[in-house]
Design an enzyme around this catalytic site. Structure first.
Site, short mmCIF file in Angstrom:
data_model
loop_
_atom_site.label_atom_id
_atom_site.label_comp_id
_atom_site.label_asym_id
_atom_site.label_seq_id
_atom_site.Cartn_x
_atom_site.Cartn_y
_atom_site.Cartn_z
N SER A 14 -2.26 -17.44 21.03
CA SER A 14 -1.44 -16.62 21.63
C SER A 14 -1.77 -15.10 21.63
O SER A 14 -2.26 -14.42 20.54
CB SER A 14 -0.16 -16.61 20.61
N ASP A 64 3.42 -14.20 25.39
CA ASP A 64 4.59 -13.99 25.06
C ASP A 64 5.16 -13.01 25.75
O ASP A 64 4.79 -11.75 25.57
CB ASP A 64 4.68 -13.91 23.58
N HIS A 112 5.37 -17.84 27.96
CA HIS A 112 6.77 -18.12 27.05
C HIS A 112 7.73 -16.85 27.49
O HIS A 112 7.34 -15.74 26.91
CB HIS A 112 6.31 -18.25 25.55
N ASP A 163 5.62 -23.31 17.83
CA ASP A 163 5.14 -21.78 18.11
C ASP A 163 5.81 -21.03 16.94
O ASP A 163 6.98 -20.86 16.68
CB ASP A 163 5.87 -21.55 19.39
N MET A 197 10.75 -14.77 26.56
CA MET A 197 11.73 -14.62 25.74
C MET A 197 12.39 -13.42 26.36
O MET A 197 12.39 -12.45 25.80
CB MET A 197 11.26 -14.28 24.29
N GLY A 208 -1.43 -17.59 16.69
CA GLY A 208 -1.50 -16.17 16.89
C GLY A 208 -2.50 -15.56 16.25
O GLY A 208 -3.50 -15.69 16.04
N MET A 254 10.43 -23.44 18.57
CA MET A 254 10.22 -22.09 17.85
C MET A 254 10.15 -22.61 16.24
O MET A 254 11.16 -22.96 15.82
CB MET A 254 11.08 -21.24 18.03
N HIS A 262 -1.54 -18.70 25.39
CA HIS A 262 -0.18 -18.47 25.31
C HIS A 262 0.35 -17.09 25.38
O HIS A 262 -0.33 -16.32 24.86
CB HIS A 262 0.28 -18.90 24.01
N GLY A 271 10.26 -12.98 18.75
CA GLY A 271 10.15 -11.59 18.80
C GLY A 271 8.86 -10.98 17.97
O GLY A 271 8.56 -10.14 18.40
N MET A 273 8.43 -10.38 25.95
CA MET A 273 9.66 -9.95 25.25
C MET A 273 10.25 -8.82 26.13
O MET A 273 9.56 -8.03 26.43
CB MET A 273 9.23 -9.79 24.07
C1 DX5 Z 1 7.08 -15.42 18.47
C2 DX5 Z 1 6.02 -15.73 19.62
C3 DX5 Z 1 4.80 -16.66 19.11
C4 DX5 Z 1 3.97 -15.62 18.44
C5 DX5 Z 1 3.01 -16.64 17.52
O1 DX5 Z 1 7.98 -14.59 19.13
O2 DX5 Z 1 6.77 -16.37 20.47
O3 DX5 Z 1 4.15 -17.17 20.33
O4 DX5 Z 1 2.83 -15.12 19.13
O5 DX5 Z 1 2.43 -15.81 16.44
P1 DX5 Z 1 1.95 -16.57 14.90
O6 DX5 Z 1 1.05 -17.62 15.50
O7 DX5 Z 1 1.17 -15.50 14.70
O8 DX5 Z 1 3.01 -16.54 14.38
ZN ZN Z 2 5.55 -17.95 21.97
#
Ligand code: DX5
Ligand code: ZN
Length: 223
Positions: free
Chosen positions: A9, A36, A67, A176, A69, A198, A138, A34, A143, A38
């Site tokens: 990520s 993210d 992804h 995730d 969000m 991530g 999730m 990946h 977030g 937001m």
């Molecule tokens: C959270 C994201 C994840 C995040 C994962 O809102 O959707 O994809 O980047 O990060 P780690 O692996 O650090 O929990």
């Molecule tokens: Zn994600």
């Protein structure tokens, strides 16, 4: 059997060296990248948007797993596809017309995923399973990166996996949030297919080696 996919990520990467980070992923054993997105409305944080995805797509050699969000994701599907997305997941909690939104993602030629928050009943996905390519389960509240894995997620993966098998449909389970070497084995044995990572990747001394280790974890079967 090492058939699981690893999706680092980018949220946890060094944004000042984004090109180097993406090239590292290109050279690694990672399968997907990946991303993210937001919006500060669906989740209480803002990350990055279309221009960044587009820039990444110029360097990336692996599938971009976007992804979303965000509220009203259906408004931006085509834009993210044009920016280089190969897979798009939308949140079940953000889509009153989920079936229609999924069809739109597929018409663009992208893999279609549905993301589901920790508190949402996994059985709500059952009626869409035949139409999607993957579920983004999730395992933290969306977030933020770097949160603790919620172990209750294992139960949800189990329920989902057995429904996928009984319907004989071809749906992958992506997990995730809070994923790393400490829980990959149990995730794979429970039924996970794609692991988003991530902080466990980018905070390690050698991210490429960390990805290789994650790829090498193997289990015989799921329980
Ligand atoms: C959270 C994201 C994840 C995040 C994962 O809102 O959707 O994809 O980047 O990060 P780690 O692996 O650090 O929990
Ligand atoms: Zn994600």
């Amino acid at each position: 059997m090492n058939s699981h996919l690893i999706a680092p990520s980018v949220l946890a990467s060094n944004f000042l060296a984004l090109e180097t980070e993406i090239k590292m992923i290109n050279e690694s054993q990672a399968d997907w990248i990946h991303l993210d997105i937001m919006d500060g409305r669906f989740v209480p944080n803002i990350s990055f948007g279309l221009p960044v995805v587009q820039a990444i797509s110029k360097v990336a050699k692996k599938l971009l797993d976007v992804h979303l969000m965000i509220v009203e994701p259906e408004k931006y599907l085509s834009a993210f596809h044009q920016a280089g997305a190969g897979a798009i997941s939308v949140h079940i909690e953000a889509c009153p017309h989920l079936h229609r939104t999924i069809q739109e993602i597929k018409q663009l030629g992208c893999k279609a995923g549905v993301a589901i928050n920790p508190h949402t009943d996994v059985r709500l996905l059952f009626d869409i399973l035949e139409d999607i390519d993957f579920v983004c389960m999730m395992s933290v509240n969306p977030g933020f990166g770097g949160q603790k894995f919620i172990y209750r997620t294992l139960e949800k993966i189990k329920v989902l996996k057995s429904e996928i098998i009984s319907r004989n449909c071809n749906v992958l389970i992506e997990v995730d949030g809070g994923v790393g070497l400490q829980n990959i084995e149990v995730l794979l044995s429970t039924g996970a297919d794609i692991l988003v990572a991530g902080n466990s990747v980018f905070s390690s001394k050698d991210p490429m080696a960390e990805i290789a280790k994650m790829k090498q974890v193997s289990v015989n079967t799921f329980v």
